[in-house]
Design a protein around this motif. Structure first.
Motif, PDB file in Angstrom:
ATOM      1  N   PHE A 127      -1.173  33.525  -9.081  1.00 54.93           N
ATOM      2  CA  PHE A 127      -0.286  34.280  -9.607  1.00 54.93           C
ATOM      3  C   PHE A 127       1.135  33.167 -10.092  1.00 54.93           C
ATOM      4  CE2 PHE A 127      -2.070  37.712  -7.667  1.00 54.93           C
ATOM      5  CZ  PHE A 127      -1.664  38.698  -8.516  1.00 54.93           C
ATOM      6  N   LYS A 128       1.530  33.250 -11.294  1.00 54.19           N
ATOM      7  CA  LYS A 128       2.779  32.357 -11.247  1.00 54.19           C
ATOM      8  C   LYS A 128       3.777  33.225 -12.476  1.00 54.19           C
ATOM      9  CE  LYS A 128       1.093  29.378 -15.189  1.00 54.19           C
ATOM     10  NZ  LYS A 128       0.871  28.097 -15.475  1.00 54.19           N
ATOM     11  N   LYS A 129       4.988  32.864 -12.532  1.00 55.16           N
ATOM     12  CA  LYS A 129       6.043  33.221 -13.197  1.00 55.16           C
ATOM     13  C   LYS A 129       5.552  33.302 -14.863  1.00 55.16           C
ATOM     14  CE  LYS A 129      10.754  32.878 -14.613  1.00 55.16           C
ATOM     15  NZ  LYS A 129      11.968  31.998 -14.401  1.00 55.16           N
ATOM     16  N   SER A 130       6.012  34.367 -15.710  1.00 52.95           N
ATOM     17  CA  SER A 130       5.653  34.163 -17.007  1.00 52.95           C
ATOM     18  C   SER A 130       6.977  34.118 -17.621  1.00 52.95           C
ATOM     19  CB  SER A 130       4.931  35.578 -17.550  1.00 52.95           C
ATOM     20  OG  SER A 130       4.648  35.474 -18.997  1.00 52.95           O
ATOM     21  N   ASP A 131       7.091  33.313 -18.778  1.00 49.38           N
ATOM     22  CA  ASP A 131       8.463  33.230 -19.423  1.00 49.38           C
ATOM     23  C   ASP A 131       8.658  34.206 -20.649  1.00 49.38           C
ATOM     24  OD1 ASP A 131       9.158  31.292 -18.220  1.00 49.38           O
ATOM     25  OD2 ASP A 131       8.222  29.887 -19.292  1.00 49.38           O
ATOM     26  N   LEU A 133       0.766  31.956  -5.005  1.00 47.54           N
ATOM     27  CA  LEU A 133       1.554  32.798  -5.745  1.00 47.54           C
ATOM     28  C   LEU A 133       3.023  32.163  -5.875  1.00 47.54           C
ATOM     29  CD1 LEU A 133      -0.179  34.983  -3.802  1.00 47.54           C
ATOM     30  CD2 LEU A 133       1.771  36.479  -4.510  1.00 47.54           C
ATOM     31  N   ASN A 134       3.322  31.706  -7.338  1.00 45.58           N
ATOM     32  CA  ASN A 134       4.497  30.878  -7.565  1.00 45.58           C
ATOM     33  C   ASN A 134       5.434  31.432  -8.359  1.00 45.58           C
ATOM     34  OD1 ASN A 134       5.650  28.422  -8.022  1.00 45.58           O
ATOM     35  ND2 ASN A 134       4.328  27.314  -9.386  1.00 45.58           N
ATOM     36  N   LYS A 135       6.718  31.579  -7.796  1.00 45.10           N
ATOM     37  CA  LYS A 135       7.897  32.028  -8.324  1.00 45.10           C
ATOM     38  C   LYS A 135       7.819  33.641  -8.892  1.00 45.10           C
ATOM     39  CE  LYS A 135       9.579  27.710 -10.113  1.00 45.10           C
ATOM     40  NZ  LYS A 135       9.814  26.612 -11.012  1.00 45.10           N
ATOM     41  N   ILE A 136       7.116  34.266  -8.057  1.00 46.69           N
ATOM     42  CA  ILE A 136       7.017  35.768  -8.486  1.00 46.69           C
ATOM     43  C   ILE A 136       8.107  36.396  -7.749  1.00 46.69           C
ATOM     44  CG2 ILE A 136       5.477  37.669  -8.277  1.00 46.69           C
ATOM     45  CD1 ILE A 136       4.492  35.494 -10.080  1.00 46.69           C
ATOM     46  N   SER A 137       8.634  37.637  -8.386  1.00 47.08           N
ATOM     47  CA  SER A 137       9.440  38.530  -7.975  1.00 47.08           C
ATOM     48  C   SER A 137       8.984  39.872  -8.106  1.00 47.08           C
ATOM     49  CB  SER A 137      10.889  38.457  -8.874  1.00 47.08           C
ATOM     50  OG  SER A 137      11.400  37.193  -8.812  1.00 47.08           O
ATOM     51  N   ALA A 138       9.050  40.783  -6.958  1.00 43.15           N
ATOM     52  CA  ALA A 138       8.501  42.168  -6.987  1.00 43.15           C
ATOM     53  C   ALA A 138       9.085  42.985  -5.910  1.00 43.15           C
ATOM     54  CB  ALA A 138       6.715  41.777  -6.955  1.00 43.15           C
TER      55      ALA A 138
END
Length: 289
Positions: A54-58, A132-137
C-alpha cells in the motif's frame, strides 16, 4: 552408497523437470484498474502468497495493480460490492508430481490510496510480505500468517496488527489506538505516537525507540527483551516493569521509585497521569529517555 547417490540424482532430475515444466506453462499476469475514492469506504484484501504494498496516491482514485505469474485462471481479482472494494489473490493448484506445492513468490499487488479518503482497510495475508507507506485511514486491520510487515508514515485512528510468523516494523506513524499481537518474530517501532498502545509477543524482541508519551503503553513478552526509549523525557508517567527471569533497568529523568527488586520496579515521573506497563517472562527490560 551408490544406490543412495543414484536415488538423489534421480530426484534432482525429476524436481528439475517439474520446475521447468511449470515455468514453461506459467505466463506473465498483469492487471490494472482505478476506482473513484469517493465511492469506496472499505478496502478488503485477501492474499494467499503474493506480496501486498500500500502507498499514498496523489490522485483522487484508488489504483490497484497486480503483476506476477499465471497458470490457468487469473490469480488476482478486483471486485466492488457496494462501497467495498475486494481484492483477492488465490494460489493455483499445480498438476503433476509436485501438485499443491508453491515454490517461491509469484507476484505483487500494489494498492495506491488517496489521503484521508478510505475509512477502513482490512488485509488478511497467508504468506507474503506487507508494506504500508504513508496511508491515512480511520481503521486498519492486518492479519498476517507468515511474512514481514513494514509500516511507515501511517496516520490511523485505530490500528490492529497480528502476525503468526514474521517481523513487524513501524516507523514515523501516528495512532489513537494501536494493538500489536505477534506469535513469532521481532517487533520494532521508531518515532511512533499512540495515545493507547498495547504490544504482545510470544517469541521475539520488542524494541520501541523515539516513542511519544501517551495515555497508556503496555508491552508483554513471553520470551524476548523489551526496550523503550522516549523522544522527549516523560513528564507525568506511572511505571510498572516486571521480568520473571532478567534485570529491569529504568533510566528516566525525575523517576521516583516506590517499590521493586532486581527483577521488578515501580514508581512514577511527575503526577503519574499516564501509564507504562512492561512485563516479560523471559527477557530483560530497559526504559530510558
Amino acid at each position: 552408497m551408490k544406490k543412495i547417490i543414484s536415488t538423489s540424482v534421480a530426484l534432482a532430475l525429476i524436481g528439475g523437470f517439474a520446475f521447468s515444466s511449470y515455468d514453461a506453462e506459467a505466463k506473465s499476469f498483469e492487471k490494472n484498474k482505478s476506482y473513484n475514492a469517493e465511492n469506496i469506504d472499505t478496502l478488503k484484501v485477501y492474499s494467499d502468497s503474493w506480496d501486498v504494498r500500500f502507498k499514498k496516491s496523489d490522485s483522487n482514485e484508488v489504483t490497484v495493480s497486480a503483476e506476477g505469474k499465471q497458470k490457468g485462471k487469473a490469480p488476482v481479482t478486483f471486485k466492488t460490492d457496494g462501497e467495498t472494494l475486494v481484492i483477492k489473490q488465490k494460489d493455483q493448484k499445480k498438476s503433476g508430481l509436485f501438485g499443491g506445492f508453491t515454490f517461491g513468490k509469484n507476484g505483487t499487488i500494489y494498492i495506491n490510496v488517496p489521503k484521508s479518503k478510505i475509512n477502513n482497510i482490512k488485509l488478511n495475508n497467508k504468506n507474503g510480505d506487507i508494506e504500508l507507506n504513508k496511508i491515512s485511514a480511520k481503521n486498519v486491520i492486518v492479519k498476517n500468517n507468515s511474512g514481514d510487515e513494514k509500516i511507515k508514515g501511517l496516520n490511523v485512528e485505530n490500528g490492529k496488527f497480528s502476525s503468526s510468523d514474521g517481523m513487524l516494523s513501524f516507523e514515523n506513524s501516528t495512532f489513537k489506538s494501536l494493538k500489536v499481537v505477534s506469535a513469532s518474530g521481532d517487533n520494532y517501532m521508531e518515532n511512533v505516537s499512540a495515545s493507547k498502545a498495547k504490544v504482545s509477543s510470544k517469541d521475539g524482541v520488542v524494541q520501541i525507540k523515539g516513542m511519544k508519551e501517551g495515555k497508556t503503553l503496555a508491552v508483554n513478552t513471553t520470551s524476548g527483551d523489551i526496550g523503550v526509549s522516549y523522544k522527549k523525557a516523560p513528564t507525568s508517567l506511572a511505571v510498572d516493569a516486571t521480568s520473571k527471569s532478567s534485570d529491569v533497568n529504568l533510566k528516566l529523568d525525575g523517576f521516583k521509585k516506590s517499590g521493586g527488586s532486581e527483577n521488578s520496579q515501580s514508581g512514577k515521573v511527575g503526577q503519574g497521569e499516564n501509564i507504562l506497563e512492561l512485563t516479560s517472562n523471559d527477557g530483560a527490560i530497559t526504559v530510558k529517555n
